[in-house]
Design a protein around this motif. Structure first.
Motif, PDB file in Angstrom:
ATOM      1  N   SER A  44      30.480  72.760  18.090  1.00 54.59           N
ATOM      2  CA  SER A  44      29.946  74.052  17.245  1.00 54.59           C
ATOM      3  C   SER A  44      28.519  74.087  18.042  1.00 54.59           C
ATOM      4  O   SER A  44      27.982  75.016  17.625  1.00 54.59           O
ATOM      5  CB  SER A  44      29.877  73.890  15.968  1.00 54.59           C
ATOM      6  N   HIS A  45      28.205  73.438  18.893  1.00 60.15           N
ATOM      7  CA  HIS A  45      26.842  73.536  19.777  1.00 60.15           C
ATOM      8  C   HIS A  45      26.791  72.703  21.004  1.00 60.15           C
ATOM      9  O   HIS A  45      27.752  71.988  21.154  1.00 60.15           O
ATOM     10  CB  HIS A  45      25.665  73.260  18.961  1.00 60.15           C
ATOM     11  N   THR A  46      26.109  73.033  21.878  1.00 55.56           N
ATOM     12  CA  THR A  46      25.946  72.017  23.087  1.00 55.56           C
ATOM     13  C   THR A  46      25.323  70.751  22.977  1.00 55.56           C
ATOM     14  O   THR A  46      25.212  70.235  24.021  1.00 55.56           O
ATOM     15  CB  THR A  46      25.409  73.047  24.100  1.00 55.56           C
ATOM     16  N   SER A  47      24.687  70.470  21.953  1.00 56.47           N
ATOM     17  CA  SER A  47      23.805  69.455  21.591  1.00 56.47           C
ATOM     18  C   SER A  47      24.542  67.841  21.823  1.00 56.47           C
ATOM     19  O   SER A  47      24.226  67.104  22.456  1.00 56.47           O
ATOM     20  CB  SER A  47      23.268  69.224  20.461  1.00 56.47           C
ATOM     21  N   PRO A  48      26.069  68.090  21.683  1.00 56.24           N
ATOM     22  CA  PRO A  48      26.810  66.700  22.143  1.00 56.24           C
ATOM     23  C   PRO A  48      26.512  66.635  23.523  1.00 56.24           C
ATOM     24  O   PRO A  48      26.655  65.257  23.831  1.00 56.24           O
ATOM     25  CB  PRO A  48      28.021  67.097  21.757  1.00 56.24           C
ATOM     26  N   TYR A  98      31.940  77.072  19.618  1.00 57.23           N
ATOM     27  CA  TYR A  98      32.633  77.655  18.854  1.00 57.23           C
ATOM     28  C   TYR A  98      32.310  77.490  17.283  1.00 57.23           C
ATOM     29  O   TYR A  98      32.215  76.543  16.993  1.00 57.23           O
ATOM     30  CB  TYR A  98      34.170  77.298  18.894  1.00 57.23           C
ATOM     31  N   ARG A  99      32.382  78.644  16.494  1.00 58.95           N
ATOM     32  CA  ARG A  99      32.144  78.424  15.074  1.00 58.95           C
ATOM     33  C   ARG A  99      33.030  79.631  14.512  1.00 58.95           C
ATOM     34  O   ARG A  99      33.140  80.838  15.016  1.00 58.95           O
ATOM     35  CB  ARG A  99      30.645  78.915  14.865  1.00 58.95           C
ATOM     36  N   PRO A 100      33.506  79.287  13.312  1.00 61.43           N
ATOM     37  CA  PRO A 100      34.415  80.277  12.519  1.00 61.43           C
ATOM     38  C   PRO A 100      33.865  81.423  12.070  1.00 61.43           C
ATOM     39  O   PRO A 100      33.754  81.454  10.578  1.00 61.43           O
ATOM     40  CB  PRO A 100      35.260  79.495  11.401  1.00 61.43           C
ATOM     41  N   HIS A 104      27.898  81.584  23.799  1.00 55.98           N
ATOM     42  CA  HIS A 104      27.545  80.492  24.612  1.00 55.98           C
ATOM     43  C   HIS A 104      26.127  79.879  24.352  1.00 55.98           C
ATOM     44  O   HIS A 104      25.113  80.449  23.950  1.00 55.98           O
ATOM     45  CB  HIS A 104      27.449  81.236  26.134  1.00 55.98           C
ATOM     46  N   GLN A 105      25.949  78.765  24.702  1.00 54.91           N
ATOM     47  CA  GLN A 105      24.610  78.186  24.519  1.00 54.91           C
ATOM     48  C   GLN A 105      23.879  77.221  25.912  1.00 54.91           C
ATOM     49  O   GLN A 105      24.998  76.831  26.666  1.00 54.91           O
ATOM     50  CB  GLN A 105      24.665  77.203  23.474  1.00 54.91           C
ATOM     51  N   VAL A 106      22.787  77.226  25.906  1.00 56.01           N
ATOM     52  CA  VAL A 106      22.101  76.082  26.932  1.00 56.01           C
ATOM     53  C   VAL A 106      21.387  75.259  26.224  1.00 56.01           C
ATOM     54  O   VAL A 106      20.600  75.430  25.534  1.00 56.01           O
ATOM     55  CB  VAL A 106      21.371  76.946  27.944  1.00 56.01           C
TER      56      VAL A 106
HETATM   57  N1  PHE Z   1      21.968  72.666  18.542  1.00 56.13           N
HETATM   58  C1  PHE Z   1      21.062  73.628  17.654  1.00 56.13           C
HETATM   59  C2  PHE Z   1      21.948  74.792  17.480  1.00 56.13           C
HETATM   60  O1  PHE Z   1      22.935  75.023  17.828  1.00 56.13           O
HETATM   61  C3  PHE Z   1      20.036  74.039  18.785  1.00 56.13           C
HETATM   62  C4  PHE Z   1      18.982  72.881  19.068  1.00 56.13           C
HETATM   63  C5  PHE Z   1      19.169  71.958  19.995  1.00 56.13           C
HETATM   64  C6  PHE Z   1      17.877  72.539  18.242  1.00 56.13           C
HETATM   65  C7  PHE Z   1      18.490  71.116  20.575  1.00 56.13           C
HETATM   66  C8  PHE Z   1      17.102  71.417  18.342  1.00 56.13           C
HETATM   67  C9  PHE Z   1      17.340  70.756  19.688  1.00 56.13           C
HETATM   68  O2  PHE Z   1      21.400  75.719  16.670  1.00 56.13           O
END
Ligand code: PHE
Length: 343
Positions: A171-175, A197-199, A211-213
């Motif tokens: 659901s985010h690129t943090s993983p 992906y988020r519903p 998309h995220q970075v």
């Molecule tokens: N993962 C967070 C989001 O999807 C963004 C984020 C990444 C915030 C890294 C802080 C540090 O909203």
């Protein structure tokens, strides 16, 4: 005899109309006029006919043979003249050239700015597990983002290791942070782009896939000033040299302290009056960031007493929309060539 001659003539007619090149004509010539041609067999039957029939069928077969060789010659000529008819002055057909999708281009542009600042690109995986997407990032078990309304869980067998929980679409690129930290030692400076992906219900500013970075750096003496410096460099290189930054306190479970970052509006340059981009606010929100929570470092095997880090995550669609004046996120995914070929 009569039916056999008729059959041969018909078959030749059919074969002739199906032929469209010199090679085909040569095959036709061998089949109908060559040594093993049907017409030769028919010729060999003539002597055994009655005297009267001999005269008639000998003549008829000769006529047919002439007809066949004439038709073959004509076909060959017609192909030859067709080739000669090419008009070299005629304008060539337009070659449709493909191009990179605007989102790939913007994502690469963002990464290349960070690469110039010393970051390395590492891609994570789109199918993740609960441990990398949530637990390692200090997101508690009862956090609403774990809810099935906010995350796509996958209906496939769970990972072997129990602690990894269920498989899901990240659901985010943090993983990516957790993945890199678990296998590499600091110092680290990593940028990680990709789909998330988020519903969400689809509208002009939401999509169930976007998309995220992600970016993060870990070393012995990393502090918030490094984060500010890196992000300020990024927005000046990506948007415009006169853009400014604003940090607003925020909360993320995986960073402490956390902030949301706005850039000064590069259209009205802070004048605000009736600006269609910032709607008079003078600022545009672009990312979330903070100092990596010590628990996240520990979860991934990094000594939080020795090392500190910063992390940030930004969407790709939003900066692309801001930079190129696109007002509806759905345009990115509809694959309308008229939209895509503008970039
Ligand atoms: N993962 C967070 C989001 O999807 C963004 C984020 C990444 C915030 C890294 C802080 C540090 O909203």
């Amino acid at each position: 005899m009569e039916t056999e001659v008729k059959k041969l003539e018909e078959e030749f007619g059919k074969d002739l109309s199906g032929v469209c090149d010199a090679l085909g004509i040569e095959a036709l010539r061998v089949k109908y006029l060559g040594r093993k041609a049907e017409i030769n067999r028919l010729f060999s039957m003539v002597p055994s006919l009655s005297k009267e029939a001999k005269g008639i069928w000998g003549k008829n077969l000769n006529i047919l043979k002439n007809k066949i060789s004439l038709a073959i010659e004509e076909k060959l000529k017609s192909l030859g003249t067709k080739e000669e008819k090419i008009d070299l002055t005629y304008p060539a057909a337009r070659l449709e050239k493909g191009s990179r999708h605007i989102l790939s281009a913007v994502s690469e542009e963002i990464c290349s700015v960070f690469e110039k600042l010393g970051f390395t690109v590492v891609e994570g995986t789109e199918i993740e597990d609960e441990w990398h997407n949530f637990s390692a990032l200090n997101i508690p078990l009862d956090h609403p983002s774990r809810d099935a309304f906010d995350t796509f869980y996958l209906d496939i067998p769970q990972p072997q290791e129990k602690h990894r929980g269920k498989f899901l679409l990240r659901s985010h690129t943090s993983p990516s942070q957790a993945r890199v930290m678990s296998v590499s030692k600091p110092p680290l400076a990593v940028i990680s782009p990709g789909r998330v992906y988020r519903p969400d219900a689809v509208d002009a500013s939401h999509s169930f896939m976007f998309h995220q970075v992600e970016g993060f750096a870990i070393d012995k003496n990393i502090n918030f000033a490094h984060l500010k410096g890196v992000l300020l460099n990024f927005v000046k290189l990506f948007f415009s040299p006169d853009v400014n930054l604003r940090f607003r306190p925020h909360f993320f479970p995986f960073t402490e302290p956390s902030a949301e970052v706005d850039i000064s509006c590069f259209i009205c340059k802070g004048k605000k009056d009736k600006c269609s981009l910032c709607k008079g606010k003078g600022w545009l929100e672009i990312l979330g960031c903070g100092m990596i929570h010590p628990k996240v470092l520990e979860n991934c095997g990094i000594d939080s007493k020795k090392y500190k880090g910063f992390a940030f995550g930004m969407g790709v669609e939003r900066p692309a929309m801001l930079k190129y004046g696109i007002n509806d996120i759905r345009l990115f995914y509809e694959n309308d060539v008229k939209f895509l070929e503008q970039f």
